[in-house]
Each structure stands twice: as C-alpha cells, then as structure tokens.
Design an enzyme around this catalytic site. Structure first.
Site, mmCIF file in Angstrom:
data_model
loop_
_atom_site.group_PDB
_atom_site.id
_atom_site.type_symbol
_atom_site.label_atom_id
_atom_site.label_comp_id
_atom_site.label_asym_id
_atom_site.label_seq_id
_atom_site.Cartn_x
_atom_site.Cartn_y
_atom_site.Cartn_z
ATOM 1 C CD GLU A 126 -2.716 1.233 2.542
ATOM 2 O OE1 GLU A 126 -3.786 1.849 2.471
ATOM 3 O OE2 GLU A 126 -2.348 0.647 3.573
ATOM 4 C CE LYS A 150 -7.667 1.645 3.226
ATOM 5 N NZ LYS A 150 -6.445 2.216 3.833
ATOM 6 C CB CYS A 156 -4.925 -1.196 4.313
ATOM 7 S SG CYS A 156 -4.137 -1.039 5.939
#
Length: 272
Positions: free
Chosen positions: A40, A109, A150
């Site tokens: 990331e 995301k 994440c």
C-alpha cells in the site's frame, strides 16, 4: 504458481520509490514469480498530509512504470496502491497489470481507515480521501484474484463476496501500524482465509521508525487451512511462496462449508 510479495522501504522521494520498486519486481520475476505484489502507498509516504502532494492521474507516471515492468518481466503485477486524483477527488487506488502491460483492474479502497484508539493511534483517511464503490477482481491463467486495500480486510462480507465470485486468492496491500499490527494483522488474514477457504496475501511497506506513520511490516501469506506459509520481518525484503490450488481444492472437499451454507437462513449479497 509462484507468488512474490515486495516489502518495500518507502522514502519521501517518489522517483526513488518507483525505481526501487521496479528493481525488486525484476528480481522477483528472475526468481520465477508469476504474480508479484507491491505494498500500500508504495510511491509515497503514508499519511493524510502526503496524499494530495503525491497524487496522480491513472494512467500517470507511476502506473506507466508498473505497466512497463510487468510487460518487460511478463508477469501479473499488483501495484500496491498509490494516491489517485480524479475529478477533484483523491482515492487510495490499486492497479493491476498483465504480462502484456495492459491494466486488468483498478481497485479504490472501499473502507476508509478512520480510527481512534485513545492513547495509541488516531487516523482519519476520510479527511482527504474518498471511498471506492466497487469490488475488483482479475483473472490469471492460474486462478481468479480478489483485491482489497488494508482496512478492507476487516470487512468479512467483502472477502465472502470474492469467494462467491470464484476467487481463490485474495490480495490486500496494507499498512497496519504498531498498535493494530501486532493485535490483528495476522489474525484477520487467517480469519479471511479459513472463512472462505482461500489463500490470503498481505503486503506491507517495510518499517521505518522515523516515518510519521510507522508500518508494522510482516507481509504474509496464509493458506486456506489458516496456516502462515510465508512471512517477512520488518525490513525491506521479498518473500516467495507457492500457491497450491490442488491443496485448496482438497481442503474444500474435506470441509465443504461452501456447499453447506444455509442460504435459506442467511446470505451476503453484492448490491452493485
């Protein structure tokens, strides 16, 4: 097939990050990796104060480099994530490139990292970032792969939908910190893997104690039995493992939870 995770040391110099990432991708491909993944925020320091400064359009400088090195090495390259600017909004975005250099997927995301653990860590991605609104998968000759970034890994429903879509590997570039990392990093990966009988790979930046946000490191691969089969330490490194789809099929046959779900009682569905 052979999978490589690149736990990159990320600096404040974007050009250095891109150059180093490409060098390590070449090294992984030379050692036989067919699918290679970056962490990331691999081209920029992680932090709300950096996203706007480092943000790019897609396609742009960073994704162009990823496309070129994927083609040069003839691999599937999961480009970690970068801050993306589009239409005046910023996103935390993962791009994937095939062996011909074509972009196969773009995942923004979905779940933004807004947390407050008193006395430990407070962080609010939503101060600068907008959330993505879609699931992202891509096909390889080996298997279908689902993408998250994440914080997305904390949401079991997302992984379950990827399982329903036929994914056998879930890849999450991520940067857990020194509070959430030791507590939940491996636990969440093992949970997603066992729940859905899939392989789960997470790729963190290397730990930099001097950074404003200190990443936990410990990039990891977990098999569908819930076993950790590869794990990095905190430093810059490449870890390799074999993704054994025969083993995955055997586990699903031995414990057939996917066919035993009580869809008459409950269900998880994709809305868009």
């Amino acid at each position: 097939f052979h999978l490589a995770l690149i736990q990159l040391h990320v600096s404040a110099a974007k050009s250095d990050n891109l150059q180093r990432a490409c060098e390590l991708v070449r090294e992984a491909a030379a050692k036989g990796a067919k699918v290679v993944a970056l962490p990331e925020c691999f081209n920029s320091p992680y932090g709300t104060q950096y996203f706007k400064e480092y943000a790019e359009k897609i396609p742009g400088e960073s994704t162009q480099k990823l496309a070129e090195v994927a083609k040069e090495c003839s691999i599937y390259l999961v480009g970690g994530s970068i801050p993306e600017e589009d239409g005046g909004k910023l996103y935390n975005t993962c791009t994937v490139f095939g062996p011909d250099g074509a972009m196969l997927a773009k995942h923004r995301k979905v779940h933004l990292f807004d947390i407050n653990v008193p006395g430990k860590i407070q962080f609010k991605e939503s101060e600068t970032l907008s959330p993505g609104n879609s699931f992202s998968t891509f096909d390889t000759p080996y298997c279908k792969v689902g993408l998250g970034i994440c914080y997305d890994i904390r949401f079991a429903e997302m992984a379950q939908i990827y399982g329903q879509k036929g994914c056998q590997l879930l890849i999450y570039p991520g940067a857990f910190n020194l509070t959430t990392g030791p507590a939940h990093w491996e636990l969440l990966q093992r949970g997603r893997a066992v729940d859905n009988q899939v392989y789960v790979a997470t790729i963190s930046p290397a730990r930099d104690e001097k950074a404003s946000y200190v990443a936990w490191g410990h990039s990891t691969v977990v098999n569908p039995w819930g076993e950790v089969i590869a794990k990095a330490g905190a430093e810059e490194t490449i870890i390799y493992t074999d993704i054994d789809l025969k083993k995955l099929a055997e586990i699903r046959q031995q414990i057939p939870i996917l066919s035993q779900k009580r869809c008459d009682l409950y269900g998880v569905e994709m809305k868009k």
